[in-house]
Design an enzyme around this catalytic site. Structure first.
Site, PDB file in Angstrom:
ATOM      1  N   LEU A  74       0.864  -1.181   0.000  1.00 62.25           N
ATOM      2  CA  LEU A  74       0.000   0.000   0.000  1.00 62.25           C
ATOM      3  C   LEU A  74       0.898   1.228   0.000  1.00 62.25           C
ATOM      4  O   LEU A  74       1.903   1.266   0.715  1.00 62.25           O
ATOM      5  CB  LEU A  74      -0.906   0.035   1.237  1.00 62.25           C
ATOM      6  N   ASP A  75       0.546   2.232  -0.790  1.00 60.24           N
ATOM      7  CA  ASP A  75       1.314   3.475  -0.806  1.00 60.24           C
ATOM      8  C   ASP A  75       1.268   4.142   0.566  1.00 60.24           C
ATOM      9  O   ASP A  75       0.308   3.946   1.322  1.00 60.24           O
ATOM     10  CB  ASP A  75       0.751   4.437  -1.856  1.00 60.24           C
ATOM     11  N   PRO A  76       2.273   4.954   0.899  1.00 61.41           N
ATOM     12  CA  PRO A  76       2.297   5.625   2.207  1.00 61.41           C
ATOM     13  C   PRO A  76       1.035   6.430   2.519  1.00 61.41           C
ATOM     14  O   PRO A  76       0.598   6.476   3.669  1.00 61.41           O
ATOM     15  CB  PRO A  76       3.523   6.538   2.110  1.00 61.41           C
TER      16      PRO A  76
END
Length: 234
Positions: free
Chosen positions: A50-52
Site C-alpha cells: 500500500l502506498d504511504p
C-alpha cells in the site's frame, strides 16, 4: 514459559495507518515478534503493498506462511477511494507537493457514467511513473525522482465492479473491486482524462484482499497483544 512461533506460521491482518510505508508495517511486526519471542531471525512479508498515503488492510505472513505470499498476492482487492477532478500531480496522488489546477467542467451525470462504464471489465493500464513497479530491475520511482525518462508498459487488469458517488463534485467517491496489479491512482487519472480534465487521488483505503476483510484487521496500537495471542507456549 517463553512464547514461540507456531510450526505452520500464521497470517496477521493490519490496518495500515496513513503515512506509514508497507515496509514500516512489516518491520514493526518483525520487531514486536522478536521482542515477544527472543528469536533473532523471523520471516515476515506482505501480500500486497500500500502506498504511504493509503490506509487499510495489509495481509502479513509470518514464518512458514511466507511461502503462501505469491498465492495471496494474486487475490482480488477492494478499495474505497476519493478523487478530486480538475487537479493533477506527477504522482497522481498527493505525494508530490506541486498540485496543478486545471479547468473543471460542470458535472454531467450521463457523461460521467459513460466514463465509468469504459473502465469496467478487462483493460490495459499503465502504472504511475512514481510507483514501485520494476523496470529492468529498478523501481520506477527511483528513475522518476532522478529525472530520468521512464517508459512503462501497459499491463492487463480487470475491474469487476466500479461505482461512483459524485454528489460532492469535483470530489468523487469510488468503490472498486479489481484484480491484482491495478493502480487506483492510474484509474483516477485516466477517469479525469476521459472526462476532459485531470484528476488526482486524494484518499485510498483497502477494504478487502481475497477472503480477508478490513473489519478483521488490528490497528498498530493493538498489534503487540494480537501477535502475542497467535504465539504458542514454548
Amino acid at each position: 514459559m517463553s512464547l514461540t512461533l507456531p510450526e505452520t506460521g500464521f497470517v496477521v491482518l493490519v490496518d495500515k495507518p496513513y503515512g506509514w510505508t508497507s515496509f514500516q508495517v512489516v518491520n514493526k511486526t518483525r520487531w514486536l515478534l522478536k521482542k515477544l519471542t527472543g528469536i533473532k531471525k523471523i520471516k515476515v512479508g506482505h501480500a500486497g503493498t500500500l502506498d504511504p498515503l493509503a490506509t487499510g488492510l495489509m495481509v502479513l505472513c509470518v514464518g512458514k506462511m511466507t511461502k503462501q505470499i505469491s498465492l495471496l498476492t494474486a487475490d482480488e482487492k477492494e478499495y474505497q477511494a476519493t478523487g478530486c477532478f480538475g487537479r493533477w500531480s506527477p504522482s497522481f496522488d498527493l505525494e508530490k507537493r506541486t498540485i496543478e489546477t486545471h479547468p473543471t467542467p460542470n458535472f454531467n451525470a450521463k457523461q460521467f457514467e459513460n466514463c465509468i462504464e469504459k473502465f469496467r471489465g478487462k483493460q490495459l493500464q499503465k502504472a504511475p511513473i512514481f510507483s514501485a513497479k520494476k523496470i529492468d530491475g529498478k523501481r520506477a520511482y527511483l528513475s522518476a525522482r532522478a529525472g530520468e525518462k521512464v517508459e512503462i508498459k501497459a499491463n492487463e487488469i480487470e475491474i469487476f465492479y466500479l461505482n461512483a458517488d459524485a454528489s460532492k463534485w469535483p470530489n468523487v467517491n469510488l468503490h472498486i473491486h479489481c484484480s491484482k496489479g491495478t493502480y487506483i491512482r492510474s484509474l483516477v487519472n485516466d477517469l479525469g482524462a476521459c472526462y476532459g480534465t485531470n484528476a488526482v487521488l486524494t484518499a485510498l483505503r483497502r477494504t478487502r484482499s481475497g477472503n480477508y476483510k478490513l473489519s478483521e484487521a488490528v490497528k498498530i496500537s493493538e498489534l503487540k497483544a494480537h501477535l502475542a495471542s497467535k504465539l504458542t507456549q514454548g
